[in-house]
Design a protein around this motif. Structure first.
Motif, short mmCIF file in Angstrom:
data_model
loop_
_atom_site.label_atom_id
_atom_site.label_comp_id
_atom_site.label_asym_id
_atom_site.label_seq_id
_atom_site.Cartn_x
_atom_site.Cartn_y
_atom_site.Cartn_z
N VAL A 122 0.52 -0.93 -0.05
CA VAL A 122 -0.39 -0.35 -0.07
C VAL A 122 0.97 1.34 -0.13
CG1 VAL A 122 -1.97 0.78 1.16
CG2 VAL A 122 -2.11 -1.19 1.67
N MET A 123 0.26 2.05 -1.10
CA MET A 123 1.54 3.39 -0.90
C MET A 123 0.94 4.56 -0.78
SD MET A 123 4.03 3.65 -4.67
CE MET A 123 5.31 4.63 -4.26
N TYR A 124 1.76 5.86 0.09
CA TYR A 124 0.70 6.79 0.04
C TYR A 124 2.77 7.56 0.22
CZ TYR A 124 -1.75 10.51 1.81
OH TYR A 124 -1.92 11.95 2.20
N LEU A 125 1.64 8.41 -1.22
CA LEU A 125 3.02 9.85 -1.42
C LEU A 125 3.78 9.16 -1.62
CD1 LEU A 125 1.52 12.30 0.66
CD2 LEU A 125 1.70 12.51 -1.76
N GLY A 126 4.43 8.18 -2.03
CA GLY A 126 5.98 7.70 -2.69
C GLY A 126 6.49 7.13 -1.34
N ARG A 127 5.70 6.31 -0.51
CA ARG A 127 6.15 5.36 0.67
C ARG A 127 5.37 4.23 0.60
NH1 ARG A 127 8.44 9.45 5.87
NH2 ARG A 127 10.10 9.92 4.50
N ILE A 128 5.99 3.32 1.64
CA ILE A 128 5.18 2.25 0.82
C ILE A 128 4.19 2.07 2.88
CG2 ILE A 128 5.13 -0.32 1.28
CD1 ILE A 128 5.08 0.92 -1.40
N VAL A 129 3.40 1.86 3.07
CA VAL A 129 2.83 2.01 4.33
C VAL A 129 2.50 0.72 4.90
CG1 VAL A 129 2.13 4.92 3.87
CG2 VAL A 129 0.58 3.16 3.48
N GLU A 130 2.38 -0.26 4.15
CA GLU A 130 2.30 -1.20 5.19
C GLU A 130 2.26 -2.68 3.78
OE1 GLU A 130 -1.68 -3.76 6.94
OE2 GLU A 130 -2.30 -1.96 6.72
N ARG A 131 3.07 -3.51 3.79
CA ARG A 131 3.01 -4.63 3.47
C ARG A 131 2.65 -5.77 4.15
NH1 ARG A 131 8.85 -4.10 3.00
NH2 ARG A 131 8.85 -4.82 4.67
N GLY A 132 2.31 -7.05 3.22
CA GLY A 132 1.74 -8.23 3.81
C GLY A 132 0.54 -9.15 3.05
N PRO A 133 0.87 -10.14 3.60
CA PRO A 133 -0.52 -11.10 2.50
C PRO A 133 -1.30 -10.33 2.58
CG PRO A 133 1.18 -12.43 4.58
CD PRO A 133 1.02 -10.65 4.68
N VAL A 134 -2.32 -10.73 1.34
CA VAL A 134 -3.49 -9.98 0.87
C VAL A 134 -4.61 -10.89 1.84
CG1 VAL A 134 -5.13 -9.69 -0.66
CG2 VAL A 134 -2.72 -10.12 -1.15
N ARG A 135 -4.50 -11.73 1.86
CA ARG A 135 -5.99 -12.04 2.92
C ARG A 135 -5.84 -11.19 4.40
NH1 ARG A 135 -8.24 -18.16 3.76
NH2 ARG A 135 -10.08 -17.29 5.31
N ALA A 136 -4.54 -11.42 4.74
CA ALA A 136 -4.20 -10.60 6.42
C ALA A 136 -4.37 -8.64 6.15
CB ALA A 136 -2.44 -10.49 6.75
N VAL A 137 -3.63 -8.63 5.60
CA VAL A 137 -4.08 -6.99 5.16
C VAL A 137 -5.55 -6.90 4.58
CG1 VAL A 137 -3.71 -5.12 3.96
CG2 VAL A 137 -1.25 -6.15 4.39
N PHE A 138 -6.58 -7.40 3.66
CA PHE A 138 -7.97 -7.23 3.54
C PHE A 138 -9.09 -7.16 5.13
CE2 PHE A 138 -5.26 -6.16 -0.26
CZ PHE A 138 -7.03 -5.60 -1.63
N VAL A 176 3.70 -10.96 10.49
CA VAL A 176 2.69 -10.82 9.63
C VAL A 176 3.20 -10.32 8.26
CG1 VAL A 176 1.94 -13.26 10.09
CG2 VAL A 176 0.79 -10.38 9.87
N ARG A 177 3.12 -8.85 8.89
CA ARG A 177 2.64 -7.95 7.59
C ARG A 177 4.48 -6.61 8.35
NH1 ARG A 177 -3.03 -5.95 9.27
NH2 ARG A 177 -2.89 -7.93 9.67
N SER A 178 4.38 -5.57 7.58
CA SER A 178 4.97 -4.35 7.80
C SER A 178 4.03 -3.42 7.78
CB SER A 178 6.30 -4.18 7.40
OG SER A 178 7.65 -5.32 7.03
N VAL A 179 3.82 -1.79 8.35
CA VAL A 179 3.08 -1.09 8.91
C VAL A 179 3.96 -0.13 9.33
CG1 VAL A 179 1.54 -0.01 9.52
CG2 VAL A 179 1.61 -2.80 9.62
N ALA A 180 3.53 1.16 8.12
CA ALA A 180 4.59 2.59 8.50
C ALA A 180 3.25 3.30 9.71
CB ALA A 180 4.85 3.55 7.83
N CYS A 181 3.15 3.37 10.52
CA CYS A 181 2.33 3.68 11.28
C CYS A 181 2.80 3.52 12.75
CB CYS A 181 0.86 3.08 11.48
SG CYS A 181 -0.59 4.32 12.48
N HIS A 182 2.30 4.86 13.67
CA HIS A 182 2.84 4.75 15.24
C HIS A 182 1.95 3.97 16.32
CE1 HIS A 182 6.21 7.71 14.46
NE2 HIS A 182 5.52 8.43 14.45
#
Length: 344
Positions: free
Chosen positions: A232-248, A322-328
């Protein structure tokens, strides 16, 4: 862990803009891709989603080596492709291993080339196939692979339907048997009925030929069906990454959640959270604050003074990340756990 087919580390791409005044010392820059890390395994299908203007197409062109990055590494089978200019990469043996399917087949096909010429061109340029009989055999086989009737090979683009042009576009990309296919919204210009056929074709080709996909799309339903992993990309950065089922099923980043909540569904409840505020400008954004903060329904004071990094994240009840997230403050424990405005 085995070495990924493609590994991207700290990729940056900025576009300089005109100075606002004659005596302005600093030249503003649009941050299209800003410190992106990702990896794609052989045979995997990775989706890239986000709003228009978030940098998806720029990232796709960087990975396909159609643009030069300002900095960062692009490791393909262990070779750093970013170490040489894109104009020189056309002569690199790895050129045939990374191919791209463009968004609009009409615009990306040469109007003076027949379908045969279009499919034959990469074979002649990248594999040096000069024997006419061998060339015809390869082109006809590729046409069969994508379901294009051989009698259409003598036609020009204006004589083909949208679905037929899409097949020619795909055939051109797979003719040299690449390892990675970068697809930049390949069905966006097609009718819905044709989209289904083309998507099924792409999925079959990936499995038959062992291709890896980077599937760029604004259609989250398509990504959910076609991909194993999503970025998931927002303004040039990846803000979330992971398996489709887990993220959705359980989005952790507020932007991801808002994208998924916005999907049209019969009988769906109203959005749990609303988007407000002005979007951060991609021109010289503040590196010390979260770029989504002005629109975030969960924003707090920390978000305004420190930009979050993409870090491993395990939802409540799961031991392994199971994923990575750019959020506090990913994934609130309960509804209403976060204030609607920052506390200064």
């Amino acid at each position: 862990m085995s070495t990924p087919l493609l590994a991207v580390e700290g990729l940056h791409k900025r576009f300089p803009l005109p100075r606002k005044g004659l005596f302005q010392a600093h030249r503003p820059q649009l941050h299209a891709v800003d410190g992106v890390d990702l990896h794609i395994a052989a045979g995997a299908s990775v989706g890239l989603v986000g709003e228009s203007g978030c940098g998806k197409s720029t990232l796709a062109r960087l990975l396909a080596r159609l643009l030069d990055a300002d900095s960062g590494r692009l490791l393909f089978q262990g070779q750093d492709l970013a170490a040489q200019p894109a104009r020189r990469f056309t002569r690199d043996p790895a050129r045939r291993a990374i191919q791209m399917v463009f968004q609009d087949s009409t615009d990306s096909l040469n109007p003076r080339f027949t379908a045969f010429d279009t499919i034959a061109e990469p074979l002649k340029l990248l594999e040096r196939v000069s024997d006419r009989q061998a060339l015809e055999q390869r082109v006809h086989q590729t046409a069969i692979d994508v379901g294009l009737p051989p009698e259409l090979l003598t036609r020009f683009p204006h004589q083909l339907s949208g679905g037929q042009k899409a097949r020619v576009n795909i055939a051109r990309a797979i003719a040299v048997r690449p390892s990675l296919l970068v697809l930049d919204e390949p069905t966006a210009a097609l009718d819905v009925s044709v989209q289904t056929v083309v998507l099924r074709l792409l999925d079959e080709l990936r499995r038959q030929l062992g291709l890896a996909f980077l599937f760029v799309s604004h259609d989250l339903h398509v990504v959910r069906l076609m991909c194993d992993e999503v970025l998931v990309m927002y303004l040039g950065r990846i803000v979330e990454r992971g398996p489709v089922r887990a993220v959705f099923d359980r989005p952790a980043h507020p932007y991801t959640r808002l994208l998924i909540d916005a999907l049209p569904r019969a009988g769906a409840a109203p959005l749990a959270e609303a988007v407000g505020g002005e979007a951060t400008s991609p021109v010289d954004p503040d590196p010390n604050r979260c770029r989504f903060a002005p629109r975030c329904p969960r924003v707090q004071a920390l978000c305004l003074r420190q930009a979050p990094e993409l870090e491993a994240f395990a939802p409540a009840g799961q031991e392994l990340p199971v994923r990575s997230v750019a959020c506090h403050f990913p994934e609130p424990a309960e509804p209403g756990a976060f204030p609607s405005s920052p506390t200064e």
